[in-house]
Design an enzyme around this catalytic site. Sequence first.
Site, mmCIF file in Angstrom:
data_model
loop_
_atom_site.group_PDB
_atom_site.id
_atom_site.type_symbol
_atom_site.label_atom_id
_atom_site.label_comp_id
_atom_site.label_asym_id
_atom_site.label_seq_id
_atom_site.Cartn_x
_atom_site.Cartn_y
_atom_site.Cartn_z
ATOM 1 N N LYS A 71 -9.499 4.047 -5.483
ATOM 2 C CA LYS A 71 -8.374 3.167 -5.208
ATOM 3 C C LYS A 71 -7.440 3.193 -6.414
ATOM 4 O O LYS A 71 -7.895 3.238 -7.567
ATOM 5 C CB LYS A 71 -8.921 1.751 -4.959
ATOM 6 C CG LYS A 71 -7.879 0.679 -4.674
ATOM 7 C CD LYS A 71 -8.596 -0.641 -4.450
ATOM 8 C CE LYS A 71 -7.626 -1.784 -4.214
ATOM 9 N NZ LYS A 71 -8.347 -3.067 -3.976
ATOM 10 N N SER A 148 -7.212 -5.521 -0.125
ATOM 11 C CA SER A 148 -6.289 -4.610 -0.770
ATOM 12 C C SER A 148 -6.801 -3.167 -0.841
ATOM 13 O O SER A 148 -6.093 -2.280 -1.318
ATOM 14 C CB SER A 148 -5.984 -5.101 -2.188
ATOM 15 O OG SER A 148 -7.160 -5.128 -2.983
ATOM 16 N N SER A 172 -11.120 -8.174 -0.760
ATOM 17 C CA SER A 172 -10.460 -6.877 -0.636
ATOM 18 C C SER A 172 -11.376 -5.695 -0.354
ATOM 19 O O SER A 172 -10.902 -4.592 -0.081
ATOM 20 C CB SER A 172 -9.644 -6.580 -1.898
ATOM 21 O OG SER A 172 -8.530 -7.427 -1.982
#
Length: 478
Positions: A71, A148, A172
């Site tokens: 990520k 996220s 997230s």
Amino acid sequence: MKPSEYAEYDATGLASLIRDGEVSEAEVHDAARAAIAAVDETLNAVVSGPWDAPLAYDATGVFAGIPFALKDFATHAAGVPTCFGSRLAGAGVVFPHDTELMSRFRAAGLATVALTTTPEFAFNGNTEPVAHGSTRNPWDPTRSAGGSSGGSAALVAARALPIAHATDGGGSIRIPASANGLVGLKPSRGRVSAGPDESEPLSGLGVEFGLTRSVRDCAALLDAVSGPAPGDKYVIRDPARPYLEELERNPGRLRIAIHTESWSGGRVDEEVSAAVTAVGAVLEGLGHHVTPDSPVFDWEQFLDANLPVWSVSLAKVIDALAAAFGITPGSEYLEATTLVCAEYGRGVTATQLGGALAVFNQISRAVGSFFTDYDLLLTPTLSAPPRLLGELDANDASLTPQQWMQKLLGVCSFTPLFNATGGPAISLPLGWTRSGLPIGVQLAAPMCDEGTLIAVARQLEQAMPWADRIPGVNACGR
């Protein structure tokens, strides 16, 4: 190896093929690049990559040669630009070192081939940053992939990757796991080191781990990356046994509380509530004792405590980046809610921040007491199935910091409690809407008891299997 063949395996299965010499690492990497290219035109989940060659990894690790993605936030690799999902970072910040978790990913043999999308500074339950555009859900591209960790989740769900990095400050990992039909474990605070750059991300709310399609991959990854690093602020209790051994352990008759009403007072979709109730019935059938119950805490007080913690953290990273690049952070660099929340954060006093942390302590004590009566708590992960794109617009200039926080936590009211308490929680793809969208069901446990979560998750994976469910956007060629 064809991409369609590659896409049929989880990380453990692929690693076994490589170890047995049935396929080479190079063939797997070629298939992964082709698989990512096949789905990303629709999903928009990749920030950088797939690269011609993966980052260096240990060829003796448990996941040796398995394609992997980071990520674009928090964990970073030496020499690889990180953009945090924001225009403020420009072409990216290049760190001269790996984070501790990145070193452990390499040691596990994970072959990083790309960076995945995140909302700006991971401050959204959706992944639609102005910097990179909307990441779309492989089950329905008109819908959100969640956030996220939305980019990682979309690629894993679409079978372009078997496993990917994710972070969780308010849900997230679990939010996109629910939205994309994946296994998403938020480990206990301190289980996975945040070093050397952080001691307690988000004042203790933030943790890092990954997203997988199978419980066995989740267990193997946790075995590979958990444990303290020198200088860590938290050194917590070791697991009773390797997490992989939990897959075969009978957890016995557990006391499980079930709760389907939102702590925020918001509406819970009927299909979501029904999915959780159905899981409760399966758990009863497996021999567990399931009782309606819930921890009791003041939602408004909890909501008010989250705003200063998140905003102070946001202001800190924005001001550091702005100083490094010699720019003034305005709307040409940052989204509207980021700007107003960072400004709010700059005005938070030490006393106000201390008061917010005191609220989290009070709630943690109440939840800890609740878990003296129960082994697990069963809830929805999200109040609704995956939402349409645009419903969480972080660039909405009409929102105050308080309104944005209320909107965010209202959407994901079941997940952030366990960031505040520090205890582990996992989302499993155990429900499906009539239209075929995934519904995540959350199990939470007392602090340090990931083992019980994994043991019960494995029971549910066998009783309510999901491996054969494949989204419409996929690398399988179906």
